[in-house]
Design an enzyme around this catalytic site. Structure first.
Site, PDB file in Angstrom:
ATOM      1  N   SER A 124       0.839  -1.190   0.000  1.00  0.00           N
ATOM      2  CA  SER A 124       0.000   0.000   0.000  1.00  0.00           C
ATOM      3  C   SER A 124       0.882   1.251   0.000  1.00  0.00           C
ATOM      4  O   SER A 124       1.702   1.413  -0.902  1.00  0.00           O
ATOM      5  CB  SER A 124      -0.979  -0.044   1.178  1.00  0.00           C
ATOM      6  OG  SER A 124      -2.014   0.894   1.011  1.00  0.00           O
ATOM      7  N   GLU A 183      -9.546  -5.111  -4.132  1.00  0.00           N
ATOM      8  CA  GLU A 183      -8.846  -4.194  -3.231  1.00  0.00           C
ATOM      9  C   GLU A 183      -9.808  -3.395  -2.335  1.00  0.00           C
ATOM     10  O   GLU A 183      -9.665  -3.341  -1.121  1.00  0.00           O
ATOM     11  CB  GLU A 183      -7.994  -3.218  -4.049  1.00  0.00           C
ATOM     12  CG  GLU A 183      -6.852  -3.851  -4.826  1.00  0.00           C
ATOM     13  CD  GLU A 183      -5.595  -4.027  -3.991  1.00  0.00           C
ATOM     14  OE1 GLU A 183      -5.617  -3.716  -2.788  1.00  0.00           O
ATOM     15  OE2 GLU A 183      -4.594  -4.504  -4.561  1.00  0.00           O
ATOM     16  N   HIS A 220      -7.770  -5.649   0.010  1.00  0.00           N
ATOM     17  CA  HIS A 220      -6.566  -4.898   0.311  1.00  0.00           C
ATOM     18  C   HIS A 220      -5.960  -5.347   1.640  1.00  0.00           C
ATOM     19  O   HIS A 220      -6.668  -5.460   2.635  1.00  0.00           O
ATOM     20  CB  HIS A 220      -6.920  -3.404   0.373  1.00  0.00           C
ATOM     21  CG  HIS A 220      -5.754  -2.487   0.437  1.00  0.00           C
ATOM     22  ND1 HIS A 220      -4.914  -2.271  -0.627  1.00  0.00           N
ATOM     23  CD2 HIS A 220      -5.272  -1.712   1.452  1.00  0.00           C
ATOM     24  CE1 HIS A 220      -3.986  -1.400  -0.291  1.00  0.00           C
ATOM     25  NE2 HIS A 220      -4.173  -1.055   0.963  1.00  0.00           N
TER      26      HIS A 220
END
Length: 500
Positions: A186, A313, A410
């Site tokens: 990320s 995600e 995610h």
């Protein structure tokens, strides 16, 4: 298996630091790589750490950088904590020779997070034959807020200082400074590609691993505009003098108020949907171009790249409530308009997702545009520019006993790759306790990371920049290889536009 713990000491160039010897690993925590970035050093480039006498305690993580987040199992920031620029090392105690180094950067929207998060423990990768390093760096306003007359991207400058520390000190821990792999997830992955594209970081790492790279760089005008909003919320002038007069706590609280206003106002533009107000700034100094453009032009060509994204995600952001829901056609149209997406992009997604509810189309658009398609696009650009590139997708799926699906969303991939499936808080990310198939998948991902850090080959063929294949798919009970995700072609010439 019993746990054997003893004390160990390592001599660095700034002093001795004591850690623990645990089941064949030397673990040394909270080592300063730069001086505390406060007082006269606030908002400046990181300064060298002062040497110390005696043996410094290295059995605890260092303080986290100023932030309001309180993450499961990790320490919270306490106003007054200043020695926040520290790093940690996990190393096999009896390595036969210098080992490859894997340096992991935590994520957290450039606003929160730390190396002390339980799911970021480096022990499993160290047992795979690596020297593992992680660090804290300045986040939020302290790390990325614009201050007139002071450098932008202080968080990235901290990371460079930590990499320079590795170059100078890692041999004392059994690591090879010429074999450094920089990894991140990320915001951590975003930082990695920024450093790949920056001349300032050239030569500090040989390989890079990036999971779920955000499409998030800020123009100088956008960074300055957001700094003015934070200064106003803090009750100070948006000048160097005014911002220096505000305590770190005041700027954390002011930042949270700005974020809350965007989240509450559906007419406030793109930041209503993605309330991240800090990120790397295209300052013309450290970052002279957007990382995608820089990689496409050949920056970082000599750095081997291993990229990964998850299948869904933005399901995580929907689950935790950081992205407002969209359940009507009007909601979907408003989202696309605020991000200045092409008018036909939604229609093309509908063609790929016939009969899907509005929410599914919305989350697929956001997840691809902000993370998945962007990660694949970066990988393709690197490959076409002559870099050695591998691409993968995390698609591990399960069904809970009540019949609800476990999403490949995610951050779900991180504990698999780091071997931390049993860490505190991980069961939320992974949808429940890990089973035998999950642990087998984790072992495969650990082996791939270790093999890549050691020799540049995680176990599948490099990416063909023209076709976008092969893509290695992480799944249970077995992995597979596929071509690129069909939706990603829709983003070939499309970037979401962030404006105030």
């Amino acid at each position: 298996m019993g746990v054997s713990v003893a004390r160990t000491t390592v001599a660095t160039k700034t002093g001795e630091v004591g850690g623990t010897l645990t089941n064949g690993l030397r673990v040394t925590l909270g080592i300063p790589y730069a001086a505390p970035p406060f007082g006269a050093a606030r908002f400046r480039e990181p300064q060298p750490a002062a040497p110390w006498d005696g043996v410094r305690d290295g059995t605890r993580f260092g303080p986290v950088a100023p932030q309001s987040a309180e993450l499961p199992g990790a320490p919270a920031w306490r106003p007054g904590d200043e020695d926040v620029l520290t790093l940690n090392v996990w190393a096999p105690a009896d390595a036969p020779g210098p080992l490859p180094v894997l340096f992991f950067l935590h994520g957290g929207a450039y606003t929160f997070g730390s190396s002390a998060q339980p799911d970021h423990d480096g022990a499993a990768l160290a047992r795979a034959g690596l020297v593992v390093v992680s660090c804290n760096y300045r986040v939020g306003f302290e790390g990325f807020g614009h201050v007139p007359g002071f450098p932008d991207n202080r968080g990235l400058l901290d990371q460079i200082a930590a990499l320079e520390w590795v170059r100078e000190h890692i041999t004392a821990f059994g690591g090879d400074p010429a074999q450094v792999t920089l990894a991140g997830q990320s915001a951590g992955a975003g930082a990695v590609v920024c450093l790949m594209s920056s001349r300032r970081a050239a030569g500090l790492f040989r390989r890079a691993i990036v999971h779920s790279v955000p499409d998030a760089t800020f123009s100088p005008d956008l960074a300055a505009g957001l700094a003015r909003l934070v200064a106003e919320a803090a009750g100070v002038a948006p000048t160097a003098e005014g911002l220096l007069s505000a305590s770190p706590q005041a700027l954390v609280e002011a930042s949270d108020r700005v974020v809350a206003r965007y989240a509450a106002d559906p007419d406030s533009g793109p930041l209503h949907y993605d309330t991240v107000i800090y990120g790397p700034v295209l300052d013309g100094a450290l970052l002279t171009a957007d990382p995608l453009d820089a990689l496409a032009a050949g920056a970082g060509r000599g750095v081997d790249l291993l990229a990964c994204h998850t299948t869904e995600e933005y399901r995580l952001m929907h689950q935790v409530g950081t992205m407002p829901p969209a359940t009507t056609e009007e909601d979907l149209a408003r989202f696309a308009a605020h991000w200045e997406l092409p008018a036909d992009l939604v229609d093309r997604y509908r063609t790929l997702m016939p009969g899907a509810p509005v929410l599914d189309v919305y989350l697929a658009l956001a997840g691809d545009g902000f993370f998945a398609a962007h990660t694949a696009r970066l990988a393709g650009a690197h490959a076409r520019a002559g870099g050695r590139t591998r691409l993968s997708r995390f698609d591990r799926r399960r069904t809970r006993p009540d019949g609800t699906p476990v999403r490949a969303w995610h951050a779900a991939d991180t504990p698999f790759a780091l071997g931390t499936l049993d860490a505190a808080g991980v069961d939320f990310l992974t949808g429940g306790p890990a089973d035998a198939d999950d642990h087998a998948l984790s072992r495969r991902m650990i082996r791939a990371w270790a093999a890549f850090a050691t020799g540049g080959d995680p176990g599948w063929e490099p990416l063909d920049g023209a076709t976008g294949a092969p893509v290695h798919v992480w799944a249970v009970p077995a992995d597979r290889q596929e071509g690129p995700a069909p939706a990603h072609a829709l983003w070939h010439d499309v970037r979401a536009v962030l404006r105030l």
